[in-house]
Scaffold this motif. Structure first.
Motif, PDB file in Angstrom:
ATOM      1  N   CYS A 155      40.789  52.674  32.710  1.00  0.00           N
ATOM      2  CA  CYS A 155      39.531  51.994  32.993  1.00  0.00           C
ATOM      3  C   CYS A 155      39.657  51.225  34.317  1.00  0.00           C
ATOM      4  O   CYS A 155      40.615  50.478  34.518  1.00  0.00           O
ATOM      5  N   SER A 157      37.999  48.859  35.269  1.00  0.00           N
ATOM      6  CA  SER A 157      37.665  47.448  35.138  1.00  0.00           C
ATOM      7  C   SER A 157      38.774  46.662  34.415  1.00  0.00           C
ATOM      8  O   SER A 157      39.261  45.653  34.918  1.00  0.00           O
ATOM      9  N   CYS A 158      39.226  47.151  33.212  1.00  0.00           N
ATOM     10  CA  CYS A 158      40.205  46.377  32.448  1.00  0.00           C
ATOM     11  C   CYS A 158      41.589  47.021  32.426  1.00  0.00           C
ATOM     12  O   CYS A 158      42.559  46.423  31.963  1.00  0.00           O
ATOM     13  N   CYS A 177      36.037  52.140  30.457  1.00  0.00           N
ATOM     14  CA  CYS A 177      36.117  52.339  29.009  1.00  0.00           C
ATOM     15  C   CYS A 177      34.799  51.912  28.363  1.00  0.00           C
ATOM     16  O   CYS A 177      33.948  51.315  29.019  1.00  0.00           O
ATOM     17  N   CYS A 180      33.922  48.151  28.648  1.00  0.00           N
ATOM     18  CA  CYS A 180      33.528  47.664  29.976  1.00  0.00           C
ATOM     19  C   CYS A 180      32.254  48.333  30.500  1.00  0.00           C
ATOM     20  O   CYS A 180      31.744  47.938  31.555  1.00  0.00           O
TER      21      CYS A 180
HETATM   22 ZN   LIG Z   1      37.703  48.678  30.348  1.00  0.00          ZN
END
Ligand SMILES: [Zn+2]
Ligand SMILES: [Zn+2]
Lengths: 246, 199
Positions: A155, A157-158, A177, A180
């Motif tokens: 992901c 983002s995370c 994901c 997110c």
């Molecule tokens: Zn994520």
């Protein structure tokens, strides 16, 4: 000043003065080269067959330091490309693929991986394998070789590992994901995600045995158009041709 | 010191822009124009001056013509059941000179070239489909050039003509008459053998 001999894939040829052509080729040693091929115009010449879109040739290239254009001292046809003109989809795919290389290849620097990609994709296209899958495959690899392909396994983002499917950030730039994913963000389905990931470790001929999942082709087109920052008219023509044919 | 008067230098600049004319030929042409009878130069100048204003494209077939419709489109003796599609209007001149064709023409004004942004809308493909749709033609010969782009253009048009009741054909391609089989390039030779005819 230097003279080199190299295999090349022809990406473009336009008339130059009365009887010559300016031919853009992709080589392994020098990447994209634009050069003049004297006497290639006017159909009667056997050279005319060698400068067709995506034909594979062996070139003797003469380059002087400050000249804008190289000069091709000799050209030999190694693999003709006329079979591309057997169907409109294949020939439109050939233009779209050539456009991707012309747009994204570094000029005048070694590009052995770009060359191998062009060579393998062209061979698969000439064999009659799925043209849509080959355009998608080329797009994916062009982005990957340019360091422009987002990470497909985690992901953005995370950092969590992504599963069999993934979502996209707003603007569809990066995979994220489920947690997110912004509300209403598009989902890249199982088949599309598998096509994208498998293409990174599989030959174009193997990937083009079947059509590309529409979700994969659509996302790649978006990424490519965003990176090119201009209209890719051959790619547009290819998409239109394929949808008209169905 | 450059002894050439300015008018001569200007002429040379323009002559050298013409296809097939290098510095040498340009100078020879200039010399000729300066020494031949004056009326000849005046006649040449007049024909150059009127060239572009007196030649236009036929509104039906897009051949170059002085009158619209062109003489071919107006000729009642032409075979109106056959249409030959060519890329460039001047190709029709060579076809006429062959004496082998008596039908009508349609010039596309180029070929599809997606890489250069030339799509169907940049050519006269719409007008062609309308002509065929309006009926009367039994055969459409797609005489685009035997290049990958020319073939692509032919395939594209063939697909558009599918709904209409016309035979769509392509001129044969192969070895030039009087030619030497061994001197023909491999692609042409392969094509000629694939498309061989029975005797
Ligand atoms: Zn994520
Ligand atoms: Zn006409």
């Amino acid at each position: 000043m230097s003279e080199t001999t190299d295999d090349a894939i022809v990406l473009d040829a336009v008339p130059y003065q009365d009887r010559h052509q300016i031919v853009t080729v992709l080589t392994a040693q020098h990447g994209l080269i634009r050069g003049v091929l004297r006497g290639a115009r006017g159909g009667k010449h056997p050279l005319a067959a060698a400068t067709q879109l995506l034909s594979k040739v062996r070139l003797t290239i003469w380059r002087s330091p400050n000249a804008e254009l190289a000069t091709y001292r000799s050209i030999e046809l190694e693999r003709p490309s006329f079979a591309l003109a057997e169907t409109i989809e294949r020939s439109a795919a050939a233009s779209a693929i050539a456009e991707l290389f012309v747009t994204f290849c570094p000029p005048e620097e070694a590009a052995p991986r770009h060359y191998r990609l062009a060579n393998a994709v062209t061979a698969a296209l000439l064999e009659g394998l799925d043209s849509g899958a080959l355009v998608a495959y080329t797009g994916l690899w062009i982005l990957a070789l340019g360091g422009l392909l987002p990470e497909l396994d985690v992901c953005s983002s995370c950092g969590a590992p992504l599963g069999d499917t993934f979502h996209l950030t707003s603007g569809e730039a990066h995979p994220v994901c489920e947690t997110c994913a912004p509300p209403g963000s598009p989902l890249v389905d199982v088949r599309a995600a598998a096509f994208l990931r498998r293409s990174l470790s599989t030959s174009p001929a193997a990937m083009a045995a079947a059509p590309a999942p529409p979700g994969a082709a659509r996302w790649l087109d978006r990424l490519i158009v965003a990176e090119a920052a201009r209209r890719l008219k051959a790619l547009e023509f290819f998409r239109k041709t394929v949808s008209n044919g169905r | 010191m450059d002894l050439r008067p300015e008018a001569v230098r200007k002429l040379l600049v323009h002559l050298k822009r013409l296809p097939g004319i290098g510095s040498r030929s340009a100078q020879r042409l200039a010399e000729h124009l300066l020494t031949c009878p004056e009326e000849e130069v005046e006649a040449l100048a007049a024909s150059l001056a009127h060239l572009r204003s007196s030649v236009r494209l036929c509104s039906q077939c897009f051949l170059l013509t002085a009158e619209d419709p062109c003489p071919v489109c107006q000729d009642p003796d032409r075979d109106r059941s056959v249409l030959l599609v060519v890329e460039d209007p001047t190709t029709a001149w060579s076809v006429e000179a062959s004496g082998a064709y008596h039908g009508l023409y349609h010039a596309l004004l180029g070929h599809l070239s997606p890489l250069h942004g030339i799509g169907p809308d940049e050519l006269t493909i719409d007008a062609l489909v309308k002509r065929v749709a309006s009926g009367g033609f039994q055969e459409v010969i797609l005489g685009t050039n035997p290049t990958v782009e020319g073939e692509t253009t032919a395939l594209y048009i063939a697909r558009l003509l599918e709904p209409y009741n016309v035979v769509v054909s392509r001129p044969a391609s192969g070895i030039p008459m009087g030619g030497d089989l061994g001197a023909v390039d491999q692609v042409t030779l392969g094509q000629a053998l694939t498309l061989r005819r029975k005797l």
